[in-house]
Design a protein around this motif. Structure first.
Motif, PDB file in Angstrom:
ATOM      1  N   LEU A 222       0.838  -0.984   0.062  1.00 26.05           N
ATOM      2  CA  LEU A 222       0.109   0.123   0.013  1.00 26.05           C
ATOM      3  C   LEU A 222       0.952   1.377   0.170  1.00 26.05           C
ATOM      4  N   LYS A 223       1.921   1.166   0.802  1.00 29.06           N
ATOM      5  CA  LYS A 223       2.994   2.431   0.988  1.00 29.06           C
ATOM      6  C   LYS A 223       3.299   2.763  -0.593  1.00 29.06           C
ATOM      7  N   LYS A 224       3.727   1.725  -1.303  1.00 28.20           N
ATOM      8  CA  LYS A 224       4.365   1.879  -2.374  1.00 28.20           C
ATOM      9  C   LYS A 224       3.511   2.373  -3.476  1.00 28.20           C
ATOM     10  N   VAL A 225       2.336   1.871  -3.452  1.00 28.53           N
ATOM     11  CA  VAL A 225       1.439   2.357  -4.403  1.00 28.53           C
ATOM     12  C   VAL A 225       1.015   3.824  -4.442  1.00 28.53           C
ATOM     13  N   VAL A 226       0.984   4.080  -3.192  1.00 26.39           N
ATOM     14  CA  VAL A 226       0.419   5.763  -2.595  1.00 26.39           C
ATOM     15  C   VAL A 226       1.560   6.249  -3.119  1.00 26.39           C
ATOM     16  N   GLU A 227       3.046   5.907  -2.910  1.00 27.82           N
ATOM     17  CA  GLU A 227       4.115   6.736  -3.293  1.00 27.82           C
ATOM     18  C   GLU A 227       4.292   6.790  -4.745  1.00 27.82           C
ATOM     19  N   MET A 228       3.743   5.763  -5.401  1.00 20.58           N
ATOM     20  CA  MET A 228       3.707   5.822  -6.859  1.00 20.58           C
ATOM     21  C   MET A 228       2.790   6.809  -7.399  1.00 20.58           C
ATOM     22  N   GLY A 229       1.989   7.436  -6.844  1.00 18.75           N
ATOM     23  CA  GLY A 229       1.075   8.552  -7.195  1.00 18.75           C
ATOM     24  C   GLY A 229      -0.324   8.082  -7.690  1.00 18.75           C
ATOM     25  N   PHE A 230      -0.586   6.945  -7.509  1.00 18.73           N
ATOM     26  CA  PHE A 230      -2.027   6.344  -8.142  1.00 18.73           C
ATOM     27  C   PHE A 230      -3.173   7.265  -7.246  1.00 18.73           C
TER      28      PHE A 230
END
Length: 456
Positions: A222-230
């Motif tokens: 979840l942290k990664k996807v948020v940081e990806m900007g989705f």
């Protein structure tokens, strides 16, 4: 280690992608083999019965109902009667069948009725019951009363909290025992806190997918996807989360490395992922096969890479479907050069139904006397609905030609088909001073639309 994606991912608001209920329903009904298949011997009889039954009982559109068949109407009829006796309206039932068609073949008295009575015994009102279960009908597919209680209460809490004008957190003070359920409720709550809407959130709750069952892995993903900007309000967010959750960092880096070897820049790979997250689901073999198939269309390697960047969804199309589309276009008279040009301008053409492409092309060429070159110049016409868009407009054009108002040849294809309805009506209908003519043309245009609407 995801650093390229995190560094280059910028958060952008994207437009919500909405699916028409009828499209979702059609797809679900076609895959619900438990009640959508019938033998060749009794197929015609069963089909006739099913269409009539679904249209009369559920109010389904005829075209959708034709894709379904019941061997015995007893179960679905009993289920419908039971639901209606508990206050479910046709709108509620339509939502339920859309999301959970298998419910129609449940045993109404032995399976569903006890569950509905149980929920009512806990204090659920008819309004509460219909509102909650029409949003997450899969709760009725659960066997244990404890599980039914847990998920029903959580869904109810989410619905009630979302009714407030101010954001309210869902209380998780009394989480159920059992790691799987505890993690699932906590993770769904975390997604809600990020702004994932009900339409995406609640189906995840009852899903068998392992996405929400973990703890540490889920938080990391979840942290990664948020940081990806989705954008959490879009379906892309959930799709990206599924991919990141499914694959290890090493597996994703290997996929990126393979794409780089094909000729992509790292930034291009992440851009494709942002555009279409399931793109990374494809294996090296599948991507290579798609590249070879597109080469058969006359595209060079750099052109194929450009096509992937523009429309990464095409990588997921089946080889059979793509090859059939290619063969159909060539049989219709398009050259390999034409085919390459069409794909550059409309990459999704490679995944269109061969029958649909044939029907549309023959109508444009034989009925309207437009050339194949005109189709190559405006390939978007192959993606337009023949009944809803192309035929109504072309009937107006033919009516004008019959009256000598447009000459003997139809106008250029693009100004007729590629513009909006409003622009088309202003250009070819409303501009005339003759009110009777305008009324006739409007009737021609709208008459086709009404006919189409009734047949769907």
């Amino acid at each position: 280690m995801f650093s390229p994606l995190i560094l280059h991912g910028r958060r952008r608001s994207t437009e919500l992608h909405r699916c028409c209920n009828s499209t979702i329903l059609l797809n679900l009904l076609q895959t619900a083999s438990a009640f959508s298949s019938y033998s060749l011997e009794d197929g015609r009889k069963g089909k006739t019965f099913t269409v009539s039954y679904l249209v009369d009982s559920l109010g389904l559109a005829k075209k959708l109902a034709e894709s379904v068949s019941f061997e015995d109407k007893g179960k679905p009829d009993s289920v419908l009667s039971l639901l209606r006796s508990h206050g479910f309206t046709n709108s509620h039932i339509s939502s339920i069948v859309t999301d959970y068609p298998q419910l129609l073949i449940s045993d109404a008295e032995r399976s569903l009725a006890p569950k509905l009575r149980f929920l009512k015994s806990r204090g659920a009102s008819s309004f509460e019951l219909t509102e909650t279960l029409s949003k997450v009908p899969r709760i009725l597919g659960m066997k244990e009363e404890k599980s039914i209680s847990i998920y029903y209460d959580f869904v109810r809490d989410v619905i009630e909290a979302d009714k407030s004008s101010k954001y309210k957190r869902v209380c998780l003070s009394s989480l159920p025992q059992g790691i799987k359920q505890e993690n699932k409720l906590r993770n769904v709550s975390a997604l809600r806190d990020l702004g994932v809407p009900q339409r995406l959130l609640l189906p995840l709750l009852i899903s068998d997918h392992q996405l929400l069952c973990g703890d540490g892995k889920f938080k990391e993903s979840l942290k990664k996807v948020v940081e990806m900007g989705f954008d959490p309000t879009t379906s892309k967010f959930v799709k990206a989360l599924r991919i990141v959750q499914r694959f290890s960092n090493k597996a994703i880096e290997d996929k990126v490395s393979f794409c780089v070897r094909l000729g992509f820049d790292v930034d291009d790979v992440w851009a494709m992922f942002k555009k279409y997250p399931p793109f990374l689901n494809n294996s090296e073999k599948k991507i290579s096969q798609t590249v070879e198939t597109l080469k058969k269309c006359g595209l060079h390697q750099d052109e194929i890479l450009s096509l992937f960047e523009k429309f990464p969804q095409c990588i997921s199309y089946s080889e059979q479907k793509m090859e059939k589309a290619i063969a159909t276009l060539l049989c219709l008279g398009f050259s390999k050069g034409d085919l390459a040009m069409i794909l550059k301008r409309l990459p999704q053409c490679i995944g269109l139904s061969a029958e649909s492409v044939k029907e549309k092309t023959e109508f444009l060429v034989k009925e309207m006397n437009w050339s194949l070159k005109a189709v190559v110049s405006t390939p978007a016409v192959l993606g337009y609905s023949l009944e809803k868009r192309t035929v109504p407009r072309c009937d107006v054009i033919k009516a004008l030609m019959t009256r000598g108002l447009l000459g003997n040849e139809p106008p250029t294809m693009s100004p007729v088909l590629a513009i909006t309805d409003e622009a088309f009506l202003n250009k070819y209908v409303r501009k005339h001073d003759d009110k009777e003519l305008v009324a006739e043309l409007m009737a021609t245009f709208n008459g086709k639309k009404r006919k189409n609407k009734q047949s769907l």
